[in-house]
Write a protein that holds these residues in place. Structure first.
Motif, PDB file in Angstrom:
ATOM      1  N   GLU A   1       0.629  -1.023   0.213  1.00  0.00           N
ATOM      2  CA  GLU A   1       0.285   0.058   0.246  1.00  0.00           C
ATOM      3  C   GLU A   1       0.915   1.072  -0.308  1.00  0.00           C
ATOM      4  OE1 GLU A   1      -3.742   1.529   2.737  1.00  0.00           O
ATOM      5  OE2 GLU A   1      -2.866  -0.297   3.304  1.00  0.00           O
ATOM      6  N   HIS A   2       2.236   1.197   0.814  1.00  0.00           N
ATOM      7  CA  HIS A   2       2.924   2.246   1.148  1.00  0.00           C
ATOM      8  C   HIS A   2       3.503   2.212  -0.552  1.00  0.00           C
ATOM      9  CE1 HIS A   2       2.734   3.262   5.428  1.00  0.00           C
ATOM     10  NE2 HIS A   2       2.378   2.432   5.473  1.00  0.00           N
TER      11      HIS A   2
ATOM     12  N   GLY B   1       1.758   6.840   9.501  1.00  0.00           N
ATOM     13  CA  GLY B   1       2.750   6.171   8.282  1.00  0.00           C
ATOM     14  C   GLY B   1       2.417   6.544   6.597  1.00  0.00           C
ATOM     15  N   LEU B   2       0.897   6.452   6.570  1.00  0.00           N
ATOM     16  CA  LEU B   2       0.381   6.614   4.901  1.00  0.00           C
ATOM     17  C   LEU B   2       0.595   7.903   4.670  1.00  0.00           C
ATOM     18  CD1 LEU B   2      -2.124   3.707   4.535  1.00  0.00           C
ATOM     19  CD2 LEU B   2       0.311   4.120   3.401  1.00  0.00           C
TER      20      LEU B   2
ATOM     21  N   ASN C   1       4.083   9.353   4.060  1.00  0.00           N
ATOM     22  CA  ASN C   1       4.157   8.433   2.450  1.00  0.00           C
ATOM     23  C   ASN C   1       3.651  10.168   1.838  1.00  0.00           C
ATOM     24  OD1 ASN C   1       4.235   7.821   0.230  1.00  0.00           O
ATOM     25  ND2 ASN C   1       3.754   5.366   0.598  1.00  0.00           N
ATOM     26  N   TYR C   2       2.325  10.101   2.128  1.00  0.00           N
ATOM     27  CA  TYR C   2       1.367  10.959   0.838  1.00  0.00           C
ATOM     28  C   TYR C   2       2.108  12.424   0.718  1.00  0.00           C
ATOM     29  CZ  TYR C   2      -1.767  13.608  -1.452  1.00  0.00           C
ATOM     30  OH  TYR C   2      -2.524  14.258  -2.810  1.00  0.00           O
TER      31      TYR C   2
ATOM     32  N   PHE D   1       2.975   6.035  -2.476  1.00  0.00           N
ATOM     33  CA  PHE D   1       4.097   6.645  -3.224  1.00  0.00           C
ATOM     34  C   PHE D   1       4.213   6.822  -5.003  1.00  0.00           C
ATOM     35  CE2 PHE D   1       8.584   6.933  -4.052  1.00  0.00           C
ATOM     36  CZ  PHE D   1       9.205   8.203  -3.253  1.00  0.00           C
TER      37      PHE D   1
END
Length: 246
Positions: free
Chosen positions: A2-3, A143-144, A147-148, A7
């Motif tokens: 998903e990460h 965390g997402l 990442n975003y 990304f």
């Protein structure tokens, strides 16, 4: 997984410049030289990487409906969503001020070359757009969100770096007089946007296999009965039409 997907989608497919055309004022004004484009792009990456996670925390624990439940049951019904813009912009302005101080301290030449566009990052729609997209897409984890923020900044950085490199080379090209300056820059930006959109097919995945009737014996029997009924009806129709003609 998903990460990684988030990304690459944020960099290439949902690029801030080429997909949503956010941050175009700085993109056009500071893209005449690669050196200044790199400096501004790095500043945008840093600001997005810091402000998006901070605004995610504000949204999760302060702004959403019922987000104040951690203060007590009497606050569980509070909805402070109307403060989103104010708090997001306050966070962005604070971080931009920090970036401006650091750049002025350690790289005065870059600070002078960026000019007014460095403090204008605070009102850059790409920066605010990153936080608002994070909120509207309901990114589930911190965390997402980080990442975003980083990937969105990298996407904006690649866009301004690419157009700066092209504009440096195009100075020595024979561009028609009516298109010189912003005209040819807009055309190149549109072509680059089309190129970045072509990455859309990379992360869409393959078509899911739908189970056919033939793969299940029970469905096969049902399908056979349906075919027989259709053939019987067709034969009866042909017979009736033949008798009518006679």
């Amino acid at each position: 997984m998903e990460h990684i997907e988030l990304f690459f989608k944020s960099i290439f497919i949902d690029n801030m410049v080429f997909a949503t055309f956010l941050g175009m004022c700085s993109y056009l004004a500071v893209s005449k030289k690669v050196s200044t484009a790199v400096g501004l792009g790095a500043a945008v990456i840093f600001v997005l990487a810091v402000t998006v996670p901070i605004n995610w925390l504000l949204d999760q624990y302060l702004l959403q409906d019922g987000a104040l439940a951690w203060l007590g049951e009497e606050y569980a019904s509070y909805d402070l969503g109307f403060l989103s813009f104010i708090l997001f912009i306050a966070t962005i302005a604070t971080m931009v001020q920090l970036v401006e101080i650091v750049v002025e301290k350690f790289s005065p030449s870059l600070y002078n070359s960026l000019g007014i566009f460095l403090p204008l990052i605070a009102v850059n729609c790409a920066i605010l757009g990153g936080s608002l997209f994070m909120q509207s897409r309901e990114i589930p984890t911190l965390g997402l969100a980080l990442n975003y923020g980083i990937s969105s900044g990298i996407g904006w950085f690649l866009a301004i770096l690419a157009i700066a490199a092209i504009r440096e080379k195009i100075r020595y090209s024979n561009v028609p007089a009516p298109l010189r300056g912003l005209g040819i820059t807009f055309i190149i930006t549109g072509l680059m946007a089309i190129g970045f959109m072509s990455f859309g097919g990379m992360l869409t995945g393959g078509d899911e296999e739908t189970p056919s009737l033939d793969s299940n014996p029970e469905n096969l029997g049902v399908k056979t009965e349906q075919i027989q009924e259709e053939n019987t009806e067709t034969a009866q129709t042909v017979e009736v039409s033949t008798i009518t003609k006679q």
